[in-house]
Enzyme design. Structure first.
Site, PDB file in Angstrom:
ATOM      1  N   LYS A   1      -0.400  34.878 -19.980  1.00  0.00           N
ATOM      2  CA  LYS A   1      -1.505  34.203 -20.658  1.00  0.00           C
ATOM      3  C   LYS A   1      -1.655  32.766 -20.168  1.00  0.00           C
ATOM      4  O   LYS A   1      -2.739  32.324 -19.821  1.00  0.00           O
ATOM      5  CB  LYS A   1      -1.269  34.184 -22.184  1.00  0.00           C
ATOM      6  N   THR A   2      -0.533  32.056 -20.152  1.00  0.00           N
ATOM      7  CA  THR A   2      -0.581  30.667 -19.714  1.00  0.00           C
ATOM      8  C   THR A   2      -1.001  30.599 -18.249  1.00  0.00           C
ATOM      9  O   THR A   2      -1.775  29.735 -17.835  1.00  0.00           O
ATOM     10  CB  THR A   2       0.794  30.003 -19.938  1.00  0.00           C
TER      11      THR A   2
ATOM     12  N   ASP B   1      -4.113  27.214 -25.509  1.00  0.00           N
ATOM     13  CA  ASP B   1      -2.933  28.091 -25.375  1.00  0.00           C
ATOM     14  C   ASP B   1      -2.241  28.216 -26.738  1.00  0.00           C
ATOM     15  O   ASP B   1      -2.426  27.351 -27.600  1.00  0.00           O
ATOM     16  CB  ASP B   1      -1.956  27.484 -24.351  1.00  0.00           C
ATOM     17  N   GLU B   2      -1.468  29.255 -26.940  1.00  0.00           N
ATOM     18  CA  GLU B   2      -0.725  29.474 -28.196  1.00  0.00           C
ATOM     19  C   GLU B   2      -1.672  29.382 -29.398  1.00  0.00           C
ATOM     20  O   GLU B   2      -1.343  28.786 -30.424  1.00  0.00           O
ATOM     21  CB  GLU B   2       0.402  28.428 -28.356  1.00  0.00           C
TER      22      GLU B   2
ATOM     23  N   GLN C   1       3.505  36.371 -32.036  1.00  0.00           N
ATOM     24  CA  GLN C   1       4.307  35.155 -31.859  1.00  0.00           C
ATOM     25  C   GLN C   1       3.856  34.029 -32.781  1.00  0.00           C
ATOM     26  O   GLN C   1       4.125  32.855 -32.525  1.00  0.00           O
ATOM     27  CB  GLN C   1       4.242  34.682 -30.407  1.00  0.00           C
TER      28      GLN C   1
ATOM     29  N   ARG D   1      12.144  35.294 -24.552  1.00  0.00           N
ATOM     30  CA  ARG D   1      12.347  34.137 -23.677  1.00  0.00           C
ATOM     31  C   ARG D   1      13.219  34.508 -22.482  1.00  0.00           C
ATOM     32  O   ARG D   1      13.280  33.779 -21.490  1.00  0.00           O
ATOM     33  CB  ARG D   1      13.031  32.965 -24.426  1.00  0.00           C
TER      34      ARG D   1
HETATM   35  N1  LIG Z   1       0.301  38.589 -11.929  1.00  0.00           N
HETATM   36  C1  LIG Z   1       1.498  38.023 -11.902  1.00  0.00           C
HETATM   37  N2  LIG Z   1       2.287  38.156 -10.816  1.00  0.00           N
HETATM   38  C2  LIG Z   1       3.525  37.591 -10.796  1.00  0.00           C
HETATM   39  N3  LIG Z   1       4.061  36.879 -11.787  1.00  0.00           N
HETATM   40  C3  LIG Z   1       3.330  36.710 -12.892  1.00  0.00           C
HETATM   41  C4  LIG Z   1       2.016  37.271 -13.014  1.00  0.00           C
HETATM   42  N4  LIG Z   1       1.539  36.928 -14.225  1.00  0.00           N
HETATM   43  C5  LIG Z   1       2.505  36.189 -14.827  1.00  0.00           C
HETATM   44  N5  LIG Z   1       3.584  36.059 -14.049  1.00  0.00           N
HETATM   45  C6  LIG Z   1       4.848  35.339 -14.357  1.00  0.00           C
HETATM   46  O1  LIG Z   1       5.359  35.867 -15.579  1.00  0.00           O
HETATM   47  C7  LIG Z   1       5.951  34.841 -16.356  1.00  0.00           C
HETATM   48  C8  LIG Z   1       5.298  34.773 -17.717  1.00  0.00           C
HETATM   49  O2  LIG Z   1       3.980  34.252 -17.591  1.00  0.00           O
HETATM   50  P1  LIG Z   1       3.370  33.271 -18.692  1.00  0.00           P
HETATM   51  O3  LIG Z   1       4.348  32.245 -19.058  1.00  0.00           O
HETATM   52  O4  LIG Z   1       2.021  32.867 -18.232  1.00  0.00           O
HETATM   53  O5  LIG Z   1       3.238  34.332 -19.886  1.00  0.00           O
HETATM   54  P2  LIG Z   1       2.692  34.120 -21.360  1.00  0.00           P
HETATM   55  O6  LIG Z   1       1.885  35.323 -21.666  1.00  0.00           O
HETATM   56  O7  LIG Z   1       2.047  32.816 -21.452  1.00  0.00           O
HETATM   57  O8  LIG Z   1       4.053  34.185 -22.184  1.00  0.00           O
HETATM   58  P3  LIG Z   1       4.335  33.607 -23.662  1.00  0.00           P
HETATM   59  O9  LIG Z   1       3.695  34.569 -24.611  1.00  0.00           O
HETATM   60  O10 LIG Z   1       5.816  33.637 -23.795  1.00  0.00           O
HETATM   61  O11 LIG Z   1       3.746  32.244 -23.728  1.00  0.00           O
HETATM   62  C9  LIG Z   1       5.815  33.552 -15.586  1.00  0.00           C
HETATM   63  O12 LIG Z   1       7.000  33.322 -14.868  1.00  0.00           O
HETATM   64  C10 LIG Z   1       4.630  33.864 -14.671  1.00  0.00           C
HETATM   65  O13 LIG Z   1       4.662  33.085 -13.500  1.00  0.00           O
HETATM   66 MG   LIG Z   2       2.482  31.104 -22.608  1.00  0.00          MG
END
Ligand SMILES: Nc1ncnc2c1ncn2[C@@H]1O[C@H](COP(=O)(O)OP(=O)(O)OP(=O)(O)O)[C@@H](O)[C@H]1O
Ligand SMILES: [Mg+2]
Length: 747
Positions: A32-33, A221-222, A252, A606
């Site tokens: 997402k981030t 975000d969040e 979350q 995490r």
């Molecule tokens: N398409 C992709 N290819 C490779 N790595 C990815 C891809 N999408 C996300 N990632 C990697 O996966 C990990 C999680 O991504 P991110 O932190 O954006 O997730 P999130 O959904 O924001 O998580 P959270 O809910 O914990 O905030 C990061 O290390 C990110 O670089």
């Molecule tokens: Mg995130």
């Protein structure tokens, strides 16, 4: 290859959907981030949007910093004009410019929790409230919740009058006084930052229009943790262009206690009927085992939005589950495990995070890590800026900057000692009140205050000192100003004279503050004293995290949101601790339990490569020993995903008694077996705690236990507080117990 090729199909869809309201709803680690940062790049590079028109909001400074870094990397030139910040700092920026339209000076002070508390104390005193019955803390909590919901003092009073609850009326009255005092001090507390910005945008169409025209694209975000005030803020800012993209995960949502309103996410499509919803389903962060564990825990919450989350990552190691007798053993195990992992070259210190439910749990780890020479950093706890010496010096700077902050002035009036007593302070206060001027202005007129007599001559040098500093502000740097304050007040000299370790530590903190000023000056094009104070006021706990050095991070589960670490320890997984005792016993227990379960989900997710879950049967909490069962959340993880480095006994048994052993760890070392270099330190550590005097039996002695009968002592370990004795019983096998509980008799 373009950067968008590194996204999966759904992520790409989310990036390309730039117009209109968009909700990205997805589980942990699904990117997402990452979508937000790539979307920002896409807007600029492909859509030709001026970076000036983009705003990205997150919750912590740490997250904002990370996002800023990622955006800088992919956007490059021009990225600095994007607003990437937390809710609070965005609001400060807006208010610094326009708050004069709602009756404050633009150089207002921001109160931290401590400042708010002192102010509340004054108010309770003034209103003659018995704080044994009505606690200051509960007033502050009530005010904070009101502000989260954008409820004004008048509105709170209106509601209080319709109920017969006397306490509610008191709260409303105190709230009104509190706001008036803040206003008089030209100060805002943390919650005001959001509420006042909303008030400003609602009341001033010109300002609203200005910011609506400024931010064509807004991303949050969040989003699941936004409260009503934050929602209103976003709604107002995005009111014209409606290009609002929010990302979040209802699983979350963990800030209900701070007013987070889960309906902001659940009802997004209702608030914005044109909204497009995109789901991301692939987790890139964790191993299959970790993800399965997280999924099976969160599955126990009812009323979730349905979501699937899978990963193409390896199955990975099983989850290491360990139960110990005490929190000391738990900390010891984790310390050894980390030391071992680093020694083997598997990990760096910085790959590890130890997460726990309450701040108080950090102390045991801290002590253990010091003994084992493991570099660590605690996020939260006593924040650097909450320390006395730091607060004193900042109060000087605040007084020099904006003497309308009565609290700051009063804090330093007699620091260092100038022989100005409480009576004088009260008289000056009364005078200020009577003439409706600030405390500092009253000090300036000390001569005219009839009742203070000779004390006026002690006040004068203080006022002169501040005036001199002010006049210098024009031509010296902030760091030189701080040095002069230290010099002129004799602050450090006094500490040096004390000569204690504590004084030494305080001097180090002051040095640290000076370094902070210097680095602020280096990073700003136009450094100002107000600017510095503002930056300091906004440093959330999480900021003590630095990216480039190698240390283990210790923090609460709440602070860990959005972050990821190769190896994570979830410590203290016990019913009564996590889930908290409150959540198990309260009236709306099922709702609170679900919030705790979401926190467990945040914790588990995490971890990237390895997860260790630990708990203790017996633990000191606030000075009392508690006996806790294994957390119900651990039991929600399928057994086949767990593995103990020591044998794991069936679940049912674990509930039955505290002496029952899930696992005995015969391989654990006694102090005697430890390498000699460590044992000195280790002993010093152990001696801090009270312990039974010498035991009446030794290894290999035959002993009698009232329930288990006869056996032979096979090991005695000096635990932190007590000896742990391992006995091979003739009938029931090996048991490990505390000497003081077991009451073994030597035969
Ligand atoms: N398409 C992709 N290819 C490779 N790595 C990815 C891809 N999408 C996300 N990632 C990697 O996966 C990990 C999680 O991504 P991110 O932190 O954006 O997730 P999130 O959904 O924001 O998580 P959270 O809910 O914990 O905030 C990061 O290390 C990110 O670089
Ligand atoms: Mg995130």
């Amino acid at each position: 290859m373009s950067i968008y090729d590194t996204l999966n199909e759904q992520q790409r869809e989310a990036v390309y959907q730039t117009e209109g309201p968009v909700l990205i709803l997805a589980g942990a680690g699904s990117g997402k981030t990452r979508v937000l940062t790539h979307r920002t790049a896409y807007l600029i590079e492909e859509k030709g949007v001026n970076p000036y028109h983009i705003m990205a909001i997150t919750f912590t400074n740490k997250a904002a910093g990370e996002m800023r870094e990622r955006i800088d990397k992919i956007v490059g030139f021009g990225s600095e004009s994007i607003w990437v910040s937390t809710f609070h700092s965005s609001c400060v920026r807006i208010l610094r410019r326009h708050i004069d339209r709602i009756g404050f000076d633009t150089n207002f002070t921001i109160y931290d929790a401590d400042d708010s508390k002192s102010l509340m104390k004054d108010i309770c005193k003034r209103l003659e409230i018995d704080t044994k019955i009505y606690k200051e803390k509960s007033f502050l909590a009530a005010i904070s919740s009101a502000k989260d919901e954008l409820i004004t003092p008048t509105e709170l009073m209106r509601r209080a009058l319709t109920s017969s609850d006397y306490a509610k009326r008191k709260q409303a009255e105190v709230y009104r006084e509190y706001q008036e005092a803040l206003h008089k001090n030209n100060a805002l507390d943390f919650d005001d930052l959001i509420m006042k910005t909303v008030e400003l945008l609602q009341s001033d169409p010109e300002v609203k229009n200005y910011y609506q025209e400024r931010f064509h694209y807004i991303m949050v975000d969040e989003y699941q943790d936004t409260n009503t005030a934050q929602f209103e803020l976003i709604r107002l800012l995005a009111g014209k262009y409606q290009n609002l993209c929010v990302v979040g995960d209802d699983d979350q949502s963990i800030y209900k206690f701070r007013g987070a309103n889960i309906y902001n996410i659940l009802n997004f499509e209702k608030h914005f009927p044109d909204a497009k919803t995109i789901k991301l389903e692939q987790n890139y962060r964790s191993t299959q085992n970790i993800l399965n564990a997280a999924n099976s825990v969160i599955a126990n919450n009812v009323g979730r939005k349905s979501k699937t989350l899978w990963t193409a990552n390896d199955e990975g190691k099983k989850i290491d589950f360990e139960q110990f007798n005490t929190g000391y053993e738990e900390a010891d195990y984790i310390a050894r495990d980390i030391a071992g992992g680093v020694r083997n070259g598997d990990y760096h210190y910085g790959d590890y995070a130890v997460l726990y439910r309450t701040n108080a749990q950090s102390r045991l780890f801290e002590e253990r890590f010091i003994v084992s020479n493991i570099p660590y950093k605690i996020v939260g706890g006593v924040n650097f800026y909450a320390r006395k010496e730091v607060k004193d010096l900042l109060a000087y700077l605040k007084t020099i900057d904006n003497a309308r902050d009565d609290l700051a002035v009063r804090r330093i009036l007699n620091v260092p000692k100038r022989g100005i007593g409480a009576t004088t302070v009260n008289r000056v206060s009364d005078y200020a009140e009577a003439y409706d001027i600030s405390f500092y202005d009253a000090l300036k007129r000390a001569d005219e205050i009839p009742s203070i007599g000779k004390a006026a001559s002690k006040v004068k040098p203080f006022v002169n000192l501040i005036q001199v500093f002010r006049s210098k502000l024009e031509f010296i740097s902030i760091s030189d100003l701080l040095r002069e304050v230290i010099e002129e007040t004799g602050y450090v000299k006094e500490l040096e004279a004390e000569g204690t370790d504590e004084a030494e530590a305080r001097i180090e903190n002051i040095d640290e503050l000076l370094s902070k000023v210097v680095s602020y000056e280096e990073s700003e094009e136009h450094p100002t004293l107000s600017g510095f104070l503002e930056e300091v006021a906004l440093v959330a706990d999480i900021d003590s995290l630095e990216d480039d050095s190698d240390y283990v991070v210790l923090m609460t589960l709440h602070s860990a949101k959005g972050l990821e670490f190769p190896k994570v320890y979830l410590a203290g997984m016990e019913d009564g601790l996590f889930p908290s005792y409150m959540s198990i016993t309260s009236d709306d227990s099922s709702e609170q339990l679900e919030e705790e379960r979401r926190l467990a989900y945040v914790g588990i997710t995490r971890a990237m490569k390895e997860l260790t879950i630990t708990c203790a049967k017996q633990r000191m909490i606030r000075g009392e020993t508690q006996y806790n069962k294994v957390s119900r959340f651990v039991k929600e993880i399928p057994l086949e995903l767990l593995e103990g480095k020591a044998p794991v006994v069936s679940r049912k048994e674990s509930d039955s008694s505290i002496e029952n052993t899930w696992n005995v760890k015969p391989k654990r070392m006694t102090m005697r077996q430890q390498p000699s270099g460590q044992s000195m330190q280790a002993r010093a550590f152990a001696s801090v705690h009270t312990k039974e005097e010498k035991l009446p039996y030794d290894i290999a002695d035959r002993v009698l236990h009232t329930r288990f009968g006869e056996g032979t002592v096979v090991a005695i370990v000096e635990g932190g507080r007590d000896y742990e004795v391992t006995v091979q019983f003739d009938t029931v096998g090996i048991k490990k117990m505390f000497a003081s509980f077991a009451k073994l008799k030597k035969l």
